[in-house]
Design a protein around this motif. Structure first.
Motif, PDB file in Angstrom:
ATOM      1  N   VAL A 248       6.111  27.543  -2.389  1.00 31.86           N
ATOM      2  CA  VAL A 248       6.180  26.598  -3.503  1.00 31.86           C
ATOM      3  C   VAL A 248       7.517  26.718  -4.224  1.00 31.86           C
ATOM      4  N   ILE A 249       7.957  27.949  -4.463  1.00 28.49           N
ATOM      5  CA  ILE A 249       9.251  28.168  -5.116  1.00 28.49           C
ATOM      6  C   ILE A 249      10.383  27.580  -4.271  1.00 28.49           C
ATOM      7  N   PHE A 250      10.288  27.767  -2.958  1.00 28.61           N
ATOM      8  CA  PHE A 250      11.292  27.211  -2.053  1.00 28.61           C
ATOM      9  C   PHE A 250      11.340  25.682  -2.175  1.00 28.61           C
ATOM     10  N   LEU A 251      10.170  25.049  -2.202  1.00 26.34           N
ATOM     11  CA  LEU A 251      10.116  23.588  -2.311  1.00 26.34           C
ATOM     12  C   LEU A 251      10.680  23.106  -3.641  1.00 26.34           C
ATOM     13  N   LEU A 252      10.378  23.827  -4.706  1.00 22.60           N
ATOM     14  CA  LEU A 252      10.882  23.438  -6.027  1.00 22.60           C
ATOM     15  C   LEU A 252      12.397  23.592  -6.106  1.00 22.60           C
ATOM     16  N   VAL A 253      12.918  24.693  -5.560  1.00 20.22           N
ATOM     17  CA  VAL A 253      14.361  24.916  -5.555  1.00 20.22           C
ATOM     18  C   VAL A 253      15.056  23.852  -4.722  1.00 20.22           C
ATOM     19  N   ARG A 254      14.467  23.515  -3.568  1.00 23.45           N
ATOM     20  CA  ARG A 254      15.052  22.472  -2.717  1.00 23.45           C
ATOM     21  C   ARG A 254      15.077  21.136  -3.437  1.00 23.45           C
ATOM     22  N   LYS A 255      13.991  20.834  -4.149  1.00 17.56           N
ATOM     23  CA  LYS A 255      13.930  19.585  -4.896  1.00 17.56           C
ATOM     24  C   LYS A 255      14.966  19.569  -6.010  1.00 17.56           C
ATOM     25  N   TRP A 256      15.154  20.710  -6.684  1.00 19.36           N
ATOM     26  CA  TRP A 256      16.141  20.806  -7.767  1.00 19.36           C
ATOM     27  C   TRP A 256      17.556  20.636  -7.227  1.00 19.36           C
ATOM     28  N   LEU A 257      17.852  21.263  -6.100  1.00 23.31           N
ATOM     29  CA  LEU A 257      19.179  21.137  -5.491  1.00 23.31           C
ATOM     30  C   LEU A 257      19.448  19.696  -5.051  1.00 23.31           C
ATOM     31  N   ARG A 258      18.403  19.044  -4.529  1.00 22.21           N
ATOM     32  CA  ARG A 258      18.564  17.659  -4.098  1.00 22.21           C
ATOM     33  C   ARG A 258      18.875  16.747  -5.281  1.00 22.21           C
ATOM     34  N   LYS A 259      18.152  16.947  -6.392  1.00 18.09           N
ATOM     35  CA  LYS A 259      18.405  16.141  -7.587  1.00 18.09           C
ATOM     36  C   LYS A 259      19.793  16.433  -8.160  1.00 18.09           C
ATOM     37  N   ARG A 260      20.185  17.702  -8.104  1.00 18.85           N
ATOM     38  CA  ARG A 260      21.507  18.074  -8.602  1.00 18.85           C
ATOM     39  C   ARG A 260      22.598  17.388  -7.779  1.00 18.85           C
ATOM     40  N   LYS A 261      22.392  17.340  -6.469  1.00 16.78           N
ATOM     41  CA  LYS A 261      23.350  16.682  -5.585  1.00 16.78           C
ATOM     42  C   LYS A 261      23.412  15.191  -5.882  1.00 16.78           C
ATOM     43  N   GLU A 262      22.239  14.592  -6.135  1.00 12.31           N
ATOM     44  CA  GLU A 262      22.191  13.165  -6.456  1.00 12.31           C
ATOM     45  C   GLU A 262      22.902  12.866  -7.769  1.00 12.31           C
ATOM     46  N   ARG A 263      22.728  13.751  -8.768  1.00  6.98           N
ATOM     47  CA  ARG A 263      23.408  13.553 -10.064  1.00  6.98           C
ATOM     48  C   ARG A 263      24.915  13.644  -9.916  1.00  6.98           C
ATOM     49  N   LYS A 264      25.369  14.584  -9.104  1.00  8.84           N
ATOM     50  CA  LYS A 264      26.807  14.731  -8.879  1.00  8.84           C
ATOM     51  C   LYS A 264      27.366  13.495  -8.173  1.00  8.84           C
ATOM     52  N   ALA A 265      26.618  13.008  -7.189  1.00  6.91           N
ATOM     53  CA  ALA A 265      27.072  11.824  -6.456  1.00  6.91           C
ATOM     54  C   ALA A 265      27.127  10.613  -7.378  1.00  6.91           C
ATOM     55  N   LEU A 266      26.132  10.502  -8.272  1.00  4.38           N
ATOM     56  CA  LEU A 266      26.104   9.391  -9.212  1.00  4.38           C
ATOM     57  C   LEU A 266      27.257   9.482 -10.203  1.00  4.38           C
TER      58      LEU A 266
END
Length: 203
Positions: free
Chosen positions: A173-191
C-alpha cells in the motif's frame, strides 16, 4: 457451510477449482475452506491445490467484472450483504487499487471487488494484476504451510495469514501511495513547465 465444503471436497481438486472459480464471481463461501479441507486430507498435494485454486480464481475474476459492468449494482444488492457492499464501495471511491489489493486478503468476499470493478469501469488489467498478487499470496500461504508442516498447519493458517496481512499489505500500500504521489508530482512539474513555455511565447 460445512455441508457445502464437504460436498465440494468429494470432487477433490476439481471441487476446489469450481469453488475458487465461483468465489470470484458470485458465491458467498470463500474457497479457503475447501482448500484447507483438501490439504488436510493430502498435504503432499497442497502446492498443487494452491495452484489450481489460484488459477481458477483468476479465470473467474473477469467474469465477475463483466457481470458488474453489464448488470450493475443490482447484482451486489441481491447477493451481497449491504454493509459489505458499502464498505467495499467506500474503499473504491478513495483508492481503487488499494481496495482490490486489500480485498484479496480480507474476509470480505472477493466477488464484491470483481463486481464493483465492473460497475465502476475500473481497468480490467489492473484488477487482474492486483487480484493475482493478493490471491496468489493467500492460496500459496495455505499450500506451503500444509506441504511443510503436514496436518499441523491447520492450527497455523489463520495466524500466519493475519501476520502476512499486517506486514505485506502495508508495504504494498505504501508503495502504491508513493508511486501515485510521484506520478502527480511529475504531472505538476510538466504542467508548470508547459505554463512557463506558454508565458514565454506570449512575451
Amino acid at each position: 457451510m460445512e455441508q457445502f465444503v464437504e460436498f465440494m471436497g468429494n470432487f477433490g481438486p476439481l471441487g476446489l477449482a469450481i469453488h475458487s472459480f465461483l468465489d470470484a464471481i458470485i458465491f458467498p463461501i470463500p474457497a479457503f475452506f475447501t482448500q484447507v479441507s483438501l490439504s488436510m486430507l493430502n498435504p503432499n498435494n497442497a502446492i498443487w491445490l494452491a495452484t489450481l485454486g489460484f488459477f481458477a480464481c483468476l479465470l473467474g475474476t473477469p467474469i465477475g467484472y463483466l457481470i458488474g459492468k453489464v448488470f450493475g449494482t443490482g447484482i451486489l444488492t441481491r447477493f451481497v450483504k449491504p454493509e459489505l457492499t458499502n464498505k467495499a464501495t467506500n474503499y473504491f471511491k478513495e483508492k481503487g487499487s488499494i481496495a482490490i489489493l486489500i480485498g484479496a486478503f480480507t474476509p470480505i468476499p472477493f466477488k464484491v471487488f470483481t463486481i464493483l470493478s465492473g460497475v465502476m469501469k475500473y481497468p480490467l488489467w489492473q484488477l487482474m494484476a492486483y487480484a493475482a498478487i493478493g490471491r496468489a499470496t493467500k492460496f500459496y500461504v495455505v499450500g506451503v504451510l500444509f506441504y511443510l508442516f503436514d496436518r499441523a498447519a491447520a492450527t497455523m493458517v489463520d495466524s500466519v495469514s493475519l501476520y502476512i496481512f499486517i506486514t505485506v499489505v502495508p508495504v504494498i500500500v505504501i508503495f502504491l501511495l508513493v508511486r501515485k504521489w510521484l506520478r502527480k508530482r511529475k504531472e505538476r512539474k510538466a504542467l508548470a513547465l508547459q505554463q512557463g513555455n506558454e508565458q514565454e511565447a506570449e512575451m
